[in-house]
Enzyme design. Structure first.
Site, mmCIF file in Angstrom:
data_model
loop_
_atom_site.group_PDB
_atom_site.id
_atom_site.type_symbol
_atom_site.label_atom_id
_atom_site.label_comp_id
_atom_site.label_asym_id
_atom_site.label_seq_id
_atom_site.Cartn_x
_atom_site.Cartn_y
_atom_site.Cartn_z
ATOM 1 N N TYR A 32 5.436 -8.729 7.498
ATOM 2 C CA TYR A 32 6.557 -9.755 8.056
ATOM 3 C C TYR A 32 7.499 -8.788 8.732
ATOM 4 C CZ TYR A 32 9.867 -8.351 4.309
ATOM 5 O OH TYR A 32 10.578 -7.650 3.465
ATOM 6 N N ARG A 51 7.926 -2.889 15.235
ATOM 7 C CA ARG A 51 7.582 -2.402 13.884
ATOM 8 C C ARG A 51 6.390 -3.458 13.349
ATOM 9 N NH1 ARG A 51 12.579 -2.233 9.591
ATOM 10 N NH2 ARG A 51 12.390 -4.371 10.113
ATOM 11 N N ARG A 99 -12.536 -15.643 -1.242
ATOM 12 C CA ARG A 99 -11.871 -14.669 -1.948
ATOM 13 C C ARG A 99 -12.679 -13.384 -1.781
ATOM 14 N NH1 ARG A 99 -9.870 -12.342 -6.297
ATOM 15 N NH2 ARG A 99 -7.549 -11.643 -6.482
ATOM 16 N N HIS A 101 -12.096 -8.973 -1.899
ATOM 17 C CA HIS A 101 -11.172 -7.612 -1.518
ATOM 18 C C HIS A 101 -11.445 -7.115 -0.156
ATOM 19 C CE1 HIS A 101 -10.276 -8.064 -5.850
ATOM 20 N NE2 HIS A 101 -9.164 -6.838 -5.805
ATOM 21 N N LYS A 146 5.911 -2.849 6.312
ATOM 22 C CA LYS A 146 6.701 -4.072 5.833
ATOM 23 C C LYS A 146 5.806 -5.151 5.425
ATOM 24 C CE LYS A 146 11.029 -6.628 7.215
ATOM 25 N NZ LYS A 146 11.936 -5.682 5.975
ATOM 26 N N GLU A 178 16.052 4.037 -1.455
ATOM 27 C CA GLU A 178 16.700 2.974 -0.590
ATOM 28 C C GLU A 178 17.019 1.897 -1.651
ATOM 29 O OE1 GLU A 178 14.034 1.460 2.594
ATOM 30 O OE2 GLU A 178 12.356 1.411 1.101
ATOM 31 N N LEU A 202 11.497 2.290 4.125
ATOM 32 C CA LEU A 202 11.149 1.466 5.483
ATOM 33 C C LEU A 202 12.101 1.840 6.328
ATOM 34 C CD1 LEU A 202 9.778 -1.268 6.621
ATOM 35 C CD2 LEU A 202 11.864 -2.615 6.064
#
Length: 285
Positions: A32, A51, A99, A101, A146, A178, A202
């Protein structure tokens, strides 16, 4: 509630539907971005999208749209929702399938969603500073991505809120990384120091702007790891993010930083950052 984007369709938010087996919902399998909008202009949108694309590549996911298409989506969202000051949230997941993995086959397409939000600048906090606390960094080892996997960040931010703090500044065995949703900096003897852009943090877009401003204005800055002791004995501390901008930290774990007020170098960077915003808007006019 405004219009939202689902893939390339702009629709009413009440009409937006995501499959319950979307991999973002079940695995956090997606990435995101949050882009700040000032006076109807998306600030550093290209850098955020660069990014965004890099994060997708790092998790082996092919973006369904290119950078220019997403810039067009951003402009459309701003105009359709008459957004003046706020933010745009964009995310892409690997898509919806039974579903498992293991990644789905090529017939399953990623799902892009985006929406706008009105957000006022935190002027009072920027002027007076905020409180922060220290917490263990229990996140995974790919913080440079991210990703949607933010539960450790959520827990740290919640603990900060319960302690009456704005942010939790994280560390790994004493090395400061951070904040839960920000980058962290210390100022000592007129020099700014922040953790290097490795897999442990990040590389914030606001962080990148701050480093550029320091270099352009002869403010000593270094990207190197520092310790909790450096944090506690700093002349100034500040954090940065898309929505927090250059945010002074005036109290850490109940102890005042410096004289308990935003420091001179932090305030100078705030001024330079504001000038950068104005300069970018002028260039686009």
């Amino acid at each position: 509630m405004g219009k939202v984007l689902v893939n390339d369709q702009l629709i009413e938010r009440t009409e937006a539907v995501i499959d319950i087996e979307d991999r973002g919902y079940q695995f956090g399998d997606g990435v995101y971005e949050v882009i700040r909008v000032y006076d109807g202009d998306a600030f550093t949108a290209e850098e955020h999208l660069d990014r965004f694309l890099q994060s997708a590549e790092k998790i082996k996911m092919e973006m369904p749209y290119d950078k220019q298409q997403m810039l067009d989506f951003i402009d459309l969202l701003i105009k359709e929702n008459h957004l003046h000051d706020g933010s745009i949230y964009m995310q892409v997941t690997r898509g919806a399938t039974s579903r498992n993995h293991i990644f789905p086959g090529s017939d399953i397409k990623p799902v892009l969603t985006a929406y706008t939000k009105e957000v006022e600048r935190p002027k009072e906090k920027l002027e007076n500073g905020v409180k922060a606390m220290v917490a263990d960094d229990i996140r995974w080892l790919r913080c440079d991505i991210k990703s949607l996997n933010l539960l450790p960040n959520v827990l740290a931010k919640q603990e900060a809120m319960e302690q009456g703090c704005y942010e939790a500044i994280l560390h790994r065995d004493g090395t400061v990384t951070e904040g839960s949703s920000s980058n962290a900096y210390v100022v000592k003897d007129g020099k700014v120091m922040t953790h290097p852009a490795t897999n442990l943090i990040l590389n914030g877009i606001t962080r990148q702007v701050i480093l550029q401003l320091c270099q352009a204005n002869q403010i000593p800055v270094t990207e190197e790891a520092f310790q909790l002791e450096d944090l506690k004995t700093a002349d100034e501390i500040f954090i940065s993010s898309t929505t927090s901008e250059v945010m002074p930290v005036v109290q850490l774990d109940g102890q005042s930083i410096g004289d308990g007020k935003p420091g001179p170098l932090t305030k100078k960077l705030q001024t330079l950052f504001q000038e950068k915003i104005e300069a970018v808007k002028t260039q686009k006019m």
